[in-house]
Every structure is written in C-alpha cells, then in structure tokens.
Design an enzyme around this catalytic site. Structure first.
Site, PDB file in Angstrom:
ATOM      1  N   HIS B 519      43.026  14.867  10.474  1.00 29.79           N
ATOM      2  CA  HIS B 519      43.761  14.139  11.919  1.00 29.79           C
ATOM      3  C   HIS B 519      44.507  15.218  12.740  1.00 29.79           C
ATOM      4  O   HIS B 519      45.660  15.425  12.737  1.00 29.79           O
ATOM      5  CB  HIS B 519      44.967  13.315  11.271  1.00 29.79           C
ATOM      6  CG  HIS B 519      44.172  12.304  10.294  1.00 29.79           C
ATOM      7  ND1 HIS B 519      44.710  11.428   9.560  1.00 29.79           N
ATOM      8  CD2 HIS B 519      42.970  11.988  10.271  1.00 29.79           C
ATOM      9  CE1 HIS B 519      44.021  10.610   8.884  1.00 29.79           C
ATOM     10  NE2 HIS B 519      42.740  10.811   9.119  1.00 29.79           N
ATOM     11  N   LEU B 520      43.776  16.145  13.207  1.00 29.51           N
ATOM     12  CA  LEU B 520      44.228  16.997  14.277  1.00 29.51           C
ATOM     13  C   LEU B 520      44.386  16.213  15.581  1.00 29.51           C
ATOM     14  O   LEU B 520      43.772  15.424  15.986  1.00 29.51           O
ATOM     15  CB  LEU B 520      43.411  18.268  14.512  1.00 29.51           C
ATOM     16  CG  LEU B 520      43.142  18.861  12.998  1.00 29.51           C
ATOM     17  CD1 LEU B 520      41.639  19.609  13.149  1.00 29.51           C
ATOM     18  CD2 LEU B 520      43.970  20.077  12.866  1.00 29.51           C
TER      19      LEU B 520
END
Lengths: 232, 592
Positions: B519-520
């Site tokens: 989850h960048l």
C-alpha cells in the site's frame, strides 16, 4: 533416509494418474517437474559431489529428523534445491541484477551480483574451506551433528566471507530453500509423502473450506492432498 | 517507429485503468489500454488446481512484477546512496492484466471522511502547532459526500460483502459505527467470521471496543454485477493474496470489468507494451499520445491520442510523469515542485496470540478480505490531544489463509527457534493454535521523504530507475506503539496462553527485506493548490490538462484503511467528471 516403499509407490502412482492432464494442458513448469525420473536415488544435476554432501548435511540440521518424523533429507529438500537451481529463480532471473553492485546497509537488501546457484557454488566451497581450517581438516559433512549445528549458528549471524558470500547470506538462502523444499507441493521434489504438510496440519490442495469457516476451534479433520492427487 | 491513433490511451490494466477504460468506452471513445505485462485470464492460469501452488505463486512471484527488467532504488535518508530493490520483499507490485488488482486480498474499505481533510481537521481540533515540523499534512480537496456515489458504484461492480451501519442516516445494521453514512446497502451480506476472527470479535466487544466484520470484495454469495459479469461464492480456500481466485469470488479487473470491456469494439487491449513516455507538444502543455516499446518485437510505437490516462501502479505513475516531464519534479531542499512529493506508505505490525492446545485456529482457512476489525483507534476517532501524534490504525484479525512455506519461513514467532532443534514443536503450536492481530495504520508525508529519478541505475530500456527516499518517522512510530498497546486488553480477554505484541521501535529504519504491505501512496497527489499538489480534485494534471493520473499516487498521506476502495472511488469520480465536463470542453477543469 528413505521413505517407506508403499508411500513412494503411491506418490508415483499419483503423479502418473494426472501427468497426461498437465502435459496436455501445457503447464510447462509442471511438465518439467513431472519429467524428472522417480526411480532410484536422486542424482543431482547442478551440485557436485562435495556440494551435495554439504547440502544434505546442512538441510538436515536446519530441519532435523526427530520424534515428529523425517527431516529435510527424508523429505527430499536437497533434491528440491538441486532442481530449483535450473529455474528462473536459481539463475537469478527474477531479480534486478544490473550493476553497479555496492555495499549498503543490510536493511536495504541483497546487493550481491550472484544468483542463488552461484551463492551455493561459492558459498559452499567457502564454507567447507572455513570448516576444514577450524575442524582438523574435516569438511562440514564429516562433522558430528552437534558440530554442524554449531557451525551453522556461526554462519547465521556471521559476517565472515565464504568465498564472495557473507556467511549469513549463505545461511539465509539455505534455510529458506530448505523450508521451501519441506513445505512446497511434492511436484518440485520435496515434501515427500506430504510429511511436511502433515506435520503442520496443512491440507494442501483441498482449498475448499466452506464448511470449516468456524467450527468453534475444532481441528480440521482431513489429511493433505497434493496438486497431483497424492494423499497422506 | 509506427504511428497509430486512438481517442484515449489508458496506461496499465489494473483497477484504475480498467475502470477508466470502461467509463470512456461507455462515453463513446475509442480506448486503448497499454499493459506492459502478459494478458491474464482466470479461466487460463487461475483455474484449480493450477493457481493454488504456493511455490510458483506467492513464493516465486507468478503474478508480481519481474524486477529483472525494472525496479526502484531505495535509500532511507537523503545523505545515503540509493541501491536497487533487487528482490521483491517489502512490497509486491503486480504485472500483467489485472495488475495488483489480480493478486490483492480484497479488503474493500471506503474512506474515513476525516482523512479527506486531515490538515483542516487537525488544525481545527488541535491547532496548527500540533503538526510536527517537516510533516506535509494536506487535504484531498474532495469530500466524502461528493465521493459517496462512486464508493457505492465501486462496491456494486466489485460485489462487495459487508454489514452496513447507517444507510441514509438511519441505523441499518451492526457494521462499523465509525463508518460514514451510506446511500445503499452492500451488494452482498458480510462474509462469515472465521473462528479466530469470531473470538477476536467477542473479546474486543468485551473490552469496550466496536468490532465489525470487514467489508470484503470476496463474494459471500453468487453475484452478477452491473456489467453483467458473474462471481461465485467464496469457499474460504485461502488463496486470495498473491493468487487469482479460481472460484471467481475475489473481485479483480479480470473478473469484474474486463469480460464486459473486451466485448466492446471501441476497446483495444495491447499487452507487452511498455510505455516509455507520454509525448507532449512543443510547449509541453498538451499530451499528444505516448511512445511505447512493443516488447514482442522490440520496436518503438507512437500512439497518438486526445486524452492520456496514467493509471499504472502508484510509483509507476510518478515514474512516468518524471520521465515525461509532466509537472515540476519535487525538490526537497528548495521545497518546490510536486512530482514525487508526499510519497507515503503504511505502518503495519503484527501481534500474535497462542491459544490452549484444544483450540485450533486452522490458519489455512480464510479469505483475503474477510475478518473482524475495530476502528476505535483509526483516523480521528479518538482524542489525539494528549498523545501528540497525527494518524491512526484499524486493528484486525484478517485470516487470509496462511500457507505453509510462508509460515515456515516467517517462523514460529516469540522467542522460539527459527530452525533446528525445537523448531518443529514451535511451528506446530503456532500453525495449529495461534492467531494474529494487525495494526494496519497511517503514514504521514514528510518534506524529506519523496520520489525522484535515480542518478545511476537504469531499467532494461535505458531509462533511469525511480528512487525512493523513505524511512519511518517518530510520529508514525509513536502512533503504532499507542495503537498496539490497545491490543493488549484484547489478548488478555480472548484467553491467550501467551502473546507477543509487534510494534515499530524508536529509530526503526525502513527494512526492504521483509514484507510489510503493497500500500504505497502519494507522489502525484491531488489537492487545491498547484504548489503542493500534482493534480487537481478531478485527478487532472495541473500542468498538462489532457493527462489524468489515477491511483493511490493521488493520496496526500497514507491512511489506515487499505487503498483499493479509495482508488476505485477516485477512478469513478474522475471518470464521471471527464464524461460530464471535460469531454464537452477539454481544458483545465480547475483554474490554478
């Protein structure tokens, strides 16, 4: 350690029963896996004789035979690792391998130019040289089990270079590959007789737990089945 | 060089790209998706038992990006030399049709409304001085009320299972009391809670928290979505995260959108097409199309278009903007430019409880999106005043189906041996009788955390790699530690024989060797001010008005929730405004 013959026959039978399906289905990875002969003791294709002795001994110390059942040798982890060396993984084709290669803090990850097969080639030669220098000229495979464990513990956190390979990186790869061999589908040469999965209670390719979402903490009752249909 | 023409180019065939392609073809445009990976169809490689092979799947990265062609470089601080992320570990971008949307888990949140205007809300409640020096706290410039119809639409497309709390202001179910109001129910009832999640639910309620079953894009029943494509009921096989769902139960672009899109004659999908750059006209104000490398023939192709949608994975979006010269690259020293600014991630730590030996958690049973969570310590749901940090974490049991290789390599946990004597005993106890509780939290944006082009390393096509400068900061470490301390009462209540709490520690640096999350976010963020945002509230580039940049790259800071639900809602939001406003009068939709 050899698996009892009934299990082995069952294993081969399970493969033969489905091989044509996989070949027909053009699953190349599995077709290659199935093409490996299952008759007689496994002859390594990548590792030389000395490396093979080291690998068998080291795998067995990482995942030893005990009251729970067979260790990594009995489960075929060395065979698994040998076969993995001639895959995209073994050749380092899944990794970014362009230079420059520089040293960096450990937390920034692997920075050697060596693919896994070269980590073993250089690392095992270096490990055996290290052991001979510190253990009266004996190689790793000739040590007593307790001595082997002590050496692996030195390697586990050791910064000493085994060839071009820091000892902890050789250990890390050995541990990872051994456990992959113990717990992957038997298609790849390890987890013979599904003994790795049986130990944990992992049911393998059953992959349908509609009735077992919540049984209030009861143990799942069915043993494992492999992708090819082998059961244990 | 070959030259071709289409109305709209969509870069990347993941969730964002598939949604935009569907919407734009519905609007009558000819649309071409350029996807650098292979085509992927569940019927071909996602079938049973082809897909449920852990070694070939999650361990050898069947659906993940092959880093041998292109990766990023990473350093923790600006005084370091960045080195390549050579082996996948900390995060796992996808490759091929479906992108990360094919191998995701399926946790499908909306957004905590307070997070959309976090800067405004923090200042209103705690004052401007509450924001730590160097933290770039920002608002999205869009409200929950504006996005609500698009969250609703995305859930209907995804076949999302969940339990509501309020619908149109009235309590309608036993869902998350912190969740924002809904215009409609979930399309499917919540997934069942696995055993570990069910005991977490009871224990969390007993200690005064507000547990709820996670909204999951895993179908709890047979479902046909508005595009007419069908999903089967999830059987908790446990092969969501890292896999392609042989049951057609986990929503993916491949199952939920592309079957409809592929039938549209206005739609073209070109795979093995690696976009090298978005082409701009002579004054750099308009995109004329893109140049891509046909990986099958090694030929460069110029594809012309009126509209270019950049909708690849978060950091690929930023990379492509930098390579194309869209917007001004961020400079952390001068504090100017926006492309690469506010690069963010998420904090995640895992705690483990061991149960008595008569209780089996059957960790292999699971669904990627299912589980039970509490939001009591997420977003602004609790008083940060005496705590002195910004942000929060949901806490959950999300038993996604634990596979044996990953479990064995991860080790038994606690102080148990990770190999050799004693290892098997400890692994057996952990695999059969333990459960894990995650604190999956926010990560704020900072002036010296950013993305730019690496000065040294190149991809297989001779272009500079993207460089990440990233590490953990005190605010987020203290947030994680506080939230994890709130897990301890649950551990005691659920009857654990022992437990181990996992937290970040003061001065921890980002470690690229260990999986955390994929989850960048950020790097091309949306906002009201072109000095601090790359795109406006409609996800339109401030600098090149016929380029829209869709994805988690738009998030000004990292939130506690998983990003896909927000990405999908922003994609439908942007598409709606392109269709209703932009196409009628192409040009900037917000005046800078």
């Amino acid at each position: 350690m050899k698996m009892p013959s009934p299990t082995r026959r069952h294993f081969i039978g399970g493969l033969l029963g489905s091989a044509s399906f996989w070949l027909y289905s053009d699953h190349k990875v599995w077709a290659d896996a199935l093409a490996v002969g299952n008759a007689g003791p496994y002859a390594p294709r990548y590792f030389n004789k000395e490396e093979w002795r080291f690998l068998n001994a080291a795998c067995e110390r990482i995942y030893p035979t005990d009251a729970h059942g067979p260790g990594a040798r009995g489960l075929g982890a060395p065979e698994f690792i040998d076969r993995q060396m001639d895959t995209a993984y073994g050749r380092g084709e899944l990794w970014y391998m362009s230079g420059p290669f520089v040293s960096a803090p450990a937390n920034l990850g692997y920075q050697l130019s060596l693919p896994p097969r070269e980590v073993y080639r250089q690392g095992i030669a270096g490990a055996d040289a290290y052991v001979r220098a510190h253990h009266d000229g004996r190689s790793f495979a000739d040590l007593e089990a307790a001595e082997q464990t002590a050496v692996l513990k030195e390697f586990e956190h050791g910064e000493m270079a085994l060839g071009a390979v820091p000892a902890h990186l050789l250990f890390e790869q050995l541990r990872q590959n051994t456990l992959e061999g113990v717990f992957s589908d038997p298609l790849y040469g390890g987890n013979k007789g599904l003994a790795g999965w049986t130990l944990l209670g992992f049911p393998g390719a059953r992959a349908d737990f509609m009735d077992w979402v919540n049984q209030e903490g009861a143990a799942y009752p069915f043993g494992p089945v492999s992708i090819s249909g082998e059961t244990a | 060089m070959t030259t071709k023409k289409t109305d709209a180019i969509v870069i990347g065939a993941g969730w964002a790209g598939s949604i935009l392609a569907k919407e734009l073809t519905e609007a009558g445009l000819s649309v071409t998706i350029l996807e650098r990976g292979e085509d992927r169809a569940t019927a071909v490689e996602g079938d049973y038992p082809t897909s449920i092979d852990e070694l070939r799947g999650a361990i050898r990265h069947r659906l993940f990006q092959n880093l041998s062609q292109s990766t990023v470089t990473i350093r923790n601080t600006t005084d370091q030399v960045a080195v390549p992320y050579r082996r996948l570990a900390a995060f796992l971008p996808g490759e091929g049709v479906g992108g990360a949307g094919l191998h995701w888990s399926g946790v499908h949140f909306r957004v905590a409304p307070d997070d959309l205007a976090l800067r405004t809300n923090v200042i209103a409640k705690y004052g401007k001085n509450f924001i730590p020096e160097g933290m770039n706290l920002q608002d999205y410039d869009v409200t929950y009320e504006e996005l609500e119809p698009f969250f609703d639409k995305a859930e209907k497309v995804f076949g999302t299972s969940g339990e509501p709390y309020t619908i149109k202001g009235k309590v309608a179910g036993t869902g998350n009391p912190f969740a924002p109001d809904r215009s409609d129910a979930f399309p499917l009832p919540a997934m069942k809670d696995v055993y570990s999640a069910s005991i977490f639910k009871k224990a969390a309620a007993n200690v005064g928290y507000h547990p709820y079953s996670l909204p999951a894009a895993n179908a709890s029943a047979q479902y046909t979505n508005p595009y007419g494509v069908q999903m089967g009921p999830c059987n908790f096989c446990g092969y969501c995260s890292g896999y392609d769902c042989y049951m057609y139960s986990k929503a993916s672009p491949n199952v939920n959108i592309l079957p409809a899109l592929r039938q549209d004659p206005k739609f073209t999908l070109i795979t093995k097409a690696h976009v090298l750059k978005v082409d701009l006209d002579s004054d750099g104000k308009k995109a004329t199309g893109v140049t891509y490398l046909d990986l099958r023939t090694n030929q460069e192709v110029q594809l012309k278009a009126d509209l270019v949608i950049i909708s690849a994975f978060q950091f690929h979006n930023v990379h492509l903007m930098l390579l194309s010269g869209i917007g001004e690259p961020y400079d952390p020293v001068k504090n100017t430019g926006t492309i690469g600014r506010n690069f963010v991630y998420q904090t995640i730590t895992t705690s483990r409880a061991w149960l008595p030996s008569k209780q089996y958690t059957n960790l292999f049973v699971g669904a990627g999106g299912a589980g039970v969570a509490i939001d009591d310590f997420n977003s602004m749901n609790f008083d940060h005043g005496p705590l002195g940090f910004v942000g929060g974490s949901p806490v959950w049991v999300n038993q996604a189906g634990v596979k044996p290789i990953a479990a064995a390599i991860g080790g038994p946990g606690g102080k148990a041996p990770t190999w050799g004597e004693g290892y098997k005993d400890a692994m057996v106890e952990t695999y059969r009788h333990s459960l894990t509780i995650d604190a999956h939290g926010s990560n704020m944006a900072y002036r010296d955390i950013y993305l730019d082009l690496d000065p040294t390393y190149k991809n297989a096509y001779g272009q500079p790699l993207l460089r990440m400068t990233f590490t953990w900061k005190d605010n987020d470490i203290r947030m994680n530690q506080y939230v994890v301390s709130k897990i301890e009462p649950i551990m005691k209540e659920l009857g654990a024989t022992r437990y181990a709490l996992g937290t970040l520690h003061a001065n921890d640096v980002f470690d690229t060797r260990r999986y955390q999350t994929t989850h960048l976010g950020g790097g091309a963020v949306m906002g009201a001010d072109p000095k601090t945002s790359a795109i406006n509230r409609y996800l339109q580039s401030w600098d090149v008005s016929n380029v829209f940049v869709i994805g988690a790259s738009a998030f000004p800071q990292g939130m506690g929730y998983n990003p896909t639900g927000m990405v999908a809602a922003l994609a439908y939001w942007a598409a709606y405004h392109i269709r209703t406003t932009y196409l009628k009068n192409p040009g900037p939709m917000v005046q800078a």
